[in-house]
Write an enzyme that holds these catalytic residues in place. Sequence first.
Site, PDB file in Angstrom:
ATOM      1  N   ASP A  29     -19.046   1.300 -17.411  1.00  0.00           N
ATOM      2  CA  ASP A  29     -17.881   1.822 -16.706  1.00  0.00           C
ATOM      3  C   ASP A  29     -18.127   3.275 -16.301  1.00  0.00           C
ATOM      4  O   ASP A  29     -18.607   4.083 -17.103  1.00  0.00           O
ATOM      5  CB  ASP A  29     -16.645   1.739 -17.614  1.00  0.00           C
ATOM      6  CG  ASP A  29     -15.353   1.921 -16.832  1.00  0.00           C
ATOM      7  OD1 ASP A  29     -15.418   1.955 -15.587  1.00  0.00           O
ATOM      8  OD2 ASP A  29     -14.290   2.028 -17.466  1.00  0.00           O
TER       9      ASP A  29
ATOM     10  N   HIS B 203     -11.602   4.911 -23.107  1.00  0.00           N
ATOM     11  CA  HIS B 203     -11.274   3.562 -23.553  1.00  0.00           C
ATOM     12  C   HIS B 203     -10.625   3.646 -24.933  1.00  0.00           C
ATOM     13  O   HIS B 203     -11.281   3.980 -25.923  1.00  0.00           O
ATOM     14  CB  HIS B 203     -12.542   2.702 -23.622  1.00  0.00           C
ATOM     15  CG  HIS B 203     -13.138   2.441 -22.280  1.00  0.00           C
ATOM     16  ND1 HIS B 203     -14.419   1.985 -22.101  1.00  0.00           N
ATOM     17  CD2 HIS B 203     -12.623   2.582 -21.035  1.00  0.00           C
ATOM     18  CE1 HIS B 203     -14.669   1.850 -20.813  1.00  0.00           C
ATOM     19  NE2 HIS B 203     -13.594   2.209 -20.150  1.00  0.00           N
TER      20      HIS B 203
ATOM     21  N   SER C 156     -16.017   6.878 -23.760  1.00  0.00           N
ATOM     22  CA  SER C 156     -15.687   5.670 -24.508  1.00  0.00           C
ATOM     23  C   SER C 156     -16.125   5.891 -25.952  1.00  0.00           C
ATOM     24  O   SER C 156     -15.819   6.931 -26.532  1.00  0.00           O
ATOM     25  CB  SER C 156     -16.361   4.446 -23.881  1.00  0.00           C
ATOM     26  OG  SER C 156     -15.966   3.257 -24.553  1.00  0.00           O
TER      27      SER C 156
END
Length: 968
Positions: free
Chosen positions: A131, A39, A12
Amino acid sequence: MARFPVVGIGASAGGLPALQALLEALPSDTGMAFVIVQHLSPDHASVLPALLALRTSMPVLEAREGLALTPDHVYVGPPGVRLTLERNTLHLGKTRSTQGPPRLIDEFLGSLAQSAPGRAIGVILSGSGTDGARGLRAIRSAGGTTFAQEPASANFDGMPRAAIDAGGVEHVLPAEGIAAALARLAHGPQAPFTPPLPPSFSSDGSGQDLSRVFHLLRTRTGVDFTHYKSSTIHRRLGQRMRLRRTDRLADYARYLEEYPEECEALGQDLLIHVTSFFRDPESFEAVKQHVFPESFRDRDPSSPFRLWVPGCSTGEEVYSLLICLLEYLGEDVATTSIQAFGTDLSEPALAQARAAFYPESIAADVSPERLRRFFVRGEGGYRIHKSLRDLCIFARQNVVGDPPFSRMDLISCRNVLIYLDPVLQKKVLPIFHYALNPGGCLLLGSAETVGASVDLFSLVDRRNKLYRKKSISYRPHLSFTYREPVTERREDTPLPSRRGAAEQDPQREADRLVLASYGPPGVIINDALEILHFRGHTGPYLEPLAGAASLNLLKMAREGLALELRAAIRQVQRGTSRVRKEQVRVSGREGERRINLEVNLLQASSDNREHYYLVLFEEAPVPPASTAPRGARVQEVRGQRAATRQELESLREELRTTRQHLQTLLQEQESTSEQLRAAHEEAQSSNEELQSTNEELETAKEELQSTNEELTTLNEELQNRNLELSQLNSDLNNLLGSTQIATIMLGDDLRIRRFTPMAQEVLGLSAGDMGRSLLDLPVPLELTDLERAVSQVTRQLTPFEREVRARDGHWYSLRLRPYKTLDNKLDGVVMTLLDVDRLKHSLEDAHQAREYAEALVETMREPFLVLDGHLRVLTANPAFYEAFQVTEARTLGQLVYQLGNGQWDIPQLRLLLEEVLPRNARLRDFVVEHDFDQIGHRRMLLNARRSSGRELGTQRILLSISDVTEQT
């Protein structure tokens, strides 16, 4: 379908540098496929594939629907699209609606764990949030390998740290180290894409090596994995061997001996931790429908509801059941006593269960209503509400070897029995039966059953594997300390192969058929002459008598056989190993015939108290007929008859007398036997009473053991909490002792709970003031409305701040903040006093100095300006307005070059302010000549000084102007 390892990489914020470093250090011939999920904003096209293609020679492709994976390729997920894997094929879809941001990495890693168990590899790189934590746990539970970037090397350590805290990470390395480890896995021995090892490990002496591994694990971890699920053992052993670059089990066993910490790592790998909140929601609904209503129907209010979760892992199962129970009870929860026990073999998992803090990803399994009611939101996750946490006790326990808990209403042991072989399952299920209250329920996993213990549990819900305890007439045998069977082989004895055992079965069957067809019939008896086993057809020699059934050999013997049998058996019992009698007469339906019988002593039983005998029967051979002439033979027979008639009569008389005597002896023996039988029955009755008493004592012992285990567990929980409280107390004391801020923690009633040493000095407090109201103490502060201020803070939840002065004239900044518990409840205020006396006086001095400077500037006869760092006019004195005929409105805030409609844009002035003055702190008598529209030609001497302005945080330029036009 080709089998090759698939590496799922999640990243991310700050993940691009880590991805580039990973691919740059990774060989291009690993034989692995790499799938990257990052992401990214769905509003912009992704340039990530192009950026990554610059760092690797492997083809970099953007994932698309139905794209099949190929080794040595890199696939990048599109922005904002749900990516999953099924049968080595990528699938795209819409993101699921969950609380918080989409969990794209968790979804892909979860599908990777299901689609490629054993050859899945998960990697989490830099990123914020949580996540990927659940996805790594799924991969590790499915037999894969997991990595996380070292938090210190990540630009954002949120995702790696969350994955590490969740317990799903095996290796923590920087990005370059992860690339090196992947290369070792690809090219080292036992690479992850090789076929799984067979149960025997297909190596010479593997049975001995496996026994060595089990022995080392048992010695180091205290857990015996001998009867653990073999496929799990082999898969986990294969993973550890690959990581240690060993291809032989013997080498790995030596490695375990040299490095004991590897035993701990292997033991933790073998303990499967696959759990989540409300896993299989239908099972929890079944508990609500079948267990809770029965348990609370006509229940004694003083009896607590007790539940036990063996193999609780990180505690989600325990808390899920408690949440369901509290939801069922509703308002009655305040009057219901609840006790929950969670046990496991893994201390790290139990530590997380006790901490009761879980990542944000649980929002996918827990409804918003439950999150609001039973959880407290914290930084990076959710914490179980304290009221729920206080109901649970977590402790380390071996369900096979340690005493269980007792008086349980519900036991939830889901997906634990599937890792145990039938030997341990047969041991564990009676323990659960013992631990449950009458009518208590057992909840198993979807792939588990009670197996051979159907006599202990009745089925309640077949689909959800819910069972209820049966009431049985006998007492199951329980042993709370597991031991191997008596026939257990030695540690260094290899396991016998199944093939050898199979080869012996036909031989035994052949022996049985030969003995049955050609061997003499017979029976095996014990010392009491009771028949234990029949061999062959014994009907011509033995038959049951009418009346009560009996297997006594003498009672079943045909007429004429009992005396000879008794005599032969007595002779053997006196020390002869073998007795044979021939030509014994036996009467039957077909008439009288002669047989031979043989009695053999068999080997004594293991306790050397009882002997066994083999009695064999065979027909006696018929004498051959004579070959003499018929006439001579007739004469001979007549002579023999005449000669033996008298002898025969004598023998008959003797035989009759002997039979009568024997009949008398038999009657006497039967009478004695009856007496002995009566005595035996009395002794047996007494023995049964003693056995019953012994069983009661054993039951009491087991209950005491169970109670002791419960107390030990509770004590362990209290010790852990005491250690945590001691550590927190030490940290708090050091924090309060090291701070130089006067801080007092007050309750709603203004009673003092705790204060810092600085507060003791400022307010004159002492240790004896703990628990006293602050209003009752002579506080040296001029504050009369403290009670009202505290009430305002507690009611409105708004901070309160005011400057107050002590009686000695010292100034402090008083601040009041709400005191909140971990459950976000208001429980008083925190009062701090900051010493602002020096600042207060400094500000007063500065204010006075400013007023003095302003007065001085006002009285100066020469024009004077104050400029800021951007050369804008901050201050001008009246002499300046008068000398240059400008107004205050057109002067203040204006750039000095714009004064007088730009008349002050003088080159010499620019040289002074922009070039000369920055290099010199001050400048004296700088000559400037200029023609002004209103006042004409002027010759001026400029004196300037540059001030750093540290007190005010900005730069200042002081400029005085002397008009020397008339002096030239």
